[in-house]
Scaffold this motif. Sequence first.
Motif, PDB file in Angstrom:
ATOM      1  N   LEU A 121       8.608  37.472   4.076  1.00 12.46           N
ATOM      2  CA  LEU A 121       7.234  37.134   3.711  1.00 12.46           C
ATOM      3  C   LEU A 121       7.063  35.634   3.496  1.00 12.46           C
ATOM      4  N   TYR A 168       0.100  42.935   1.970  1.00 13.07           N
ATOM      5  CA  TYR A 168       1.487  43.368   2.150  1.00 13.07           C
ATOM      6  C   TYR A 168       2.005  43.879   0.809  1.00 13.07           C
ATOM      7  N   ASP A 173       5.228  44.897  -1.029  1.00 15.33           N
ATOM      8  CA  ASP A 173       6.681  44.729  -0.958  1.00 15.33           C
ATOM      9  C   ASP A 173       7.309  45.539  -2.092  1.00 15.33           C
TER      10      ASP A 173
END
Length: 378
Positions: free
Chosen positions: A20, A94, A96
């Motif tokens: 990322l 996103y 994670d």
Amino acid sequence: MDNYNVIMIGPSGAGKTVFLASMYKLLSIQRGYTSFFLEVDPEQRKLLNDKYTQIAGPGEWPAPTQFREISEWYFRVCIENDSFQKFPAFQFTYLDYAGERIVDTRSNEESVSDFEIKLKNADAILGILDGRKILSLMGDEDDGQVFVLRELANILQIIQQTQSPIHFVLSKWDLLNGKYTLKEIRDRLMDNDDFRELVKKRGQKVPIRLIPVSSVGMGFAELQPDGEMRKIRGAQAKPFQVEIPIACVLPDQLTSQLQKIKEKELKIQSKSIESEPDLTIWDILGEWVGSGLRKLRDYLRNEYQFSDILLKMLIDYAEMGASEKRKDAAQRAEKLRQEKENSLKLVQNEKTAIEHALRSFLYLISTLERDFPDSTLI
């Protein structure tokens, strides 16, 4: 601005957080190659830059994400035109999840439920395959066998709970590049019964990819005898293909939605997708393109209601078979590159920014299919 959710799953140490930070570093500046850039809030920008400093600078690698930590990162895709005007196009969230969730049984019922909800609502799943473990697998080492039995098994079992497009991101490609081809790695993974069956079944309905990436690029770090990675003094990090996974999200999700629409329409017509495999969406809808698009919009999710021109362009891509995409891949990539450059000149508002961003995504996908024809797992 529409938001799209991407869930990253993978064991601790596979490189999710590193990926990322590296993706943001590469895409934080608009480049001629990508023709878009990512923007984040100030707090997340500082965190990502700090993480990348740990990655690319001297010193230790970033610490793994903690067990109960769920990190949500918000990336806005923006376009800057020739007049230096900035226009937002999309947002990608996103999620994670800490690597220990993959193999640890300590998750409470509430966190498991929250994870399952987010999993079902995802626009894409990133299954991070640790390149270091894949290297061990290719060399028939014990670590590779443990990876298959424990980590890969858990990843596949989680992925089976979703109907979203699947992107297996093969991290640390710098360790594998020059030693093994992507085809050799793909074949070895397909030797695993669980992996092969998941790809075989899911691949009939959703796109599945195997995408090699390196968050630091070639020649930045070297593997030590004890299995640790050591940074090479004076080497410069040059991320490799970290921009590809984000480019695949929208085209692959739309491809997935089209498959569901085909199945629904054929069921109404008392036909099956297996008996009519070569029918296009227009054949199935029984409409000419203009009215077919209007009918198609009744099925599509709100955040996939693109303009007619864009929608038809994406559908043309989705209707292409894997063999057709591999054929003349270099020429197709060049054609898309030119279209991308021309569309940048037309960016004057959010609508034209969205069109340009999607053309950029398709161009990046075409480069993947050109350089790594074995990346499509169908």
